[in-house]
Design a protein around this motif. Structure first.
Motif, short mmCIF file in Angstrom:
data_model
loop_
_atom_site.label_atom_id
_atom_site.label_comp_id
_atom_site.label_asym_id
_atom_site.label_seq_id
_atom_site.Cartn_x
_atom_site.Cartn_y
_atom_site.Cartn_z
N ALA A 20 9.69 -4.15 2.17
CA ALA A 20 9.06 -4.58 1.31
C ALA A 20 8.27 -5.40 1.25
N GLU A 21 8.87 -6.79 2.16
CA GLU A 21 7.46 -7.42 2.37
C GLU A 21 6.39 -7.23 2.96
N PHE A 22 6.22 -6.25 3.86
CA PHE A 22 5.99 -5.74 4.51
C PHE A 22 4.17 -5.05 3.75
N TYR A 27 -0.67 -3.39 1.37
CA TYR A 27 -0.89 -2.62 0.64
C TYR A 27 -1.68 -4.19 -0.72
N ASN A 28 -2.21 -5.30 -0.34
CA ASN A 28 -3.10 -6.68 -0.40
C ASN A 28 -3.37 -7.01 0.71
N GLY A 37 -7.39 1.32 -1.94
CA GLY A 37 -7.24 1.28 -3.57
C GLY A 37 -6.15 0.27 -3.95
N ASP A 38 -6.56 -0.71 -5.03
CA ASP A 38 -5.29 -1.63 -5.64
C ASP A 38 -4.01 -0.83 -6.84
N LYS A 39 -3.37 -0.03 -5.27
CA LYS A 39 -1.79 0.33 -5.97
C LYS A 39 -0.76 -0.68 -6.57
N ASN A 40 -1.27 -2.24 -7.29
CA ASN A 40 -1.01 -2.65 -8.46
C ASN A 40 0.46 -3.66 -8.22
N ILE A 41 0.30 -3.91 -6.27
CA ILE A 41 1.92 -4.69 -5.63
C ILE A 41 1.05 -5.72 -5.62
N PHE A 78 2.58 -3.69 11.39
CA PHE A 78 1.23 -3.97 11.52
C PHE A 78 0.43 -2.62 10.63
N GLY A 79 1.27 -1.93 10.79
CA GLY A 79 0.54 -0.64 9.75
C GLY A 79 2.20 0.63 9.24
N SER A 80 1.01 1.32 8.84
CA SER A 80 1.61 2.46 8.03
C SER A 80 1.07 3.94 8.74
N VAL A 81 1.65 4.91 8.73
CA VAL A 81 1.04 6.01 9.25
C VAL A 81 2.18 7.84 7.73
#
Length: 168
Positions: A20-22, A27-28, A37-41, A78-81
């Protein structure tokens, strides 16, 4: 839960609430907000809810979804896929994002290639799509390097932006 995917330099781990922290950080990041896009996290708790409500149900239902990319040598995230069922698309969609300091080093290609390979060989997918905006040149180049071909412009439900749609 699906298993880790290991490459020469990376480990792709299925996302979980411990990330969650990552996810909040990724996402910000400015490029994520600009191009995805802004996911409102707005907090780590929001990220945890996003993971529970968006990512985990798909992993449980389909056996695949979003993976956190970590460096093999130091375990740094450092990322997501991921491969996603996305409203408005008939074909599962591969998506990726990296923290800015990790762009341009081949990590995105390494991670996405490994996931594509697994998607076709183990998840049983026959086609995979990708979407990106016109201005996102780095994403367009990576999608094309992965072997996806531009097909058309699409607009997702509840989104005003036209996106480039690719398929393999």
């Amino acid at each position: 839960m699906t298993e880790n995917i290991v490459t020469e330099r990376l480990i792709l781990k299925p996302v979980s609430v411990v990330d969650a922290e990552f996810i909040y950080q990724l996402y910000n990041s400015p490029r994520f907000i600009e191009f995805i896009g802004d996911k409102n996290i707005r907090s780590v708790a929001d990220a945890e809810e996003y993971i529970k409500n968006r990512f985990l149900p798909q992993i449980e239902k389909l056996g695949y979804g979003n993976y956190v990319i970590t460096q093999k040598d130091d375990g740094k995230k450092f990322g997501s896929v991921g491969v996603f069922e996305r409203e408005g698309l008939d074909v599962p969609d591969i998506g990726f994002s990296l923290l800015p300091d990790y762009e341009g080093k081949g990590y995105g290609f390494e991670a996405a290639s490994a996931l594509l390979d697994k998607a076709f060989k183990e998840f049983g997918l026959k086609k995979i799509s990708a979407i990106t905006s016109d201005p996102n040149l780095s994403s367009r180049k990576l999608i094309e390097k992965l072997g996806l071909t531009y097909k058309k412009k699409v607009q997702l439900p509840n989104d005003h932006e036209e996106l480039r749609y690719y398929e393999i």
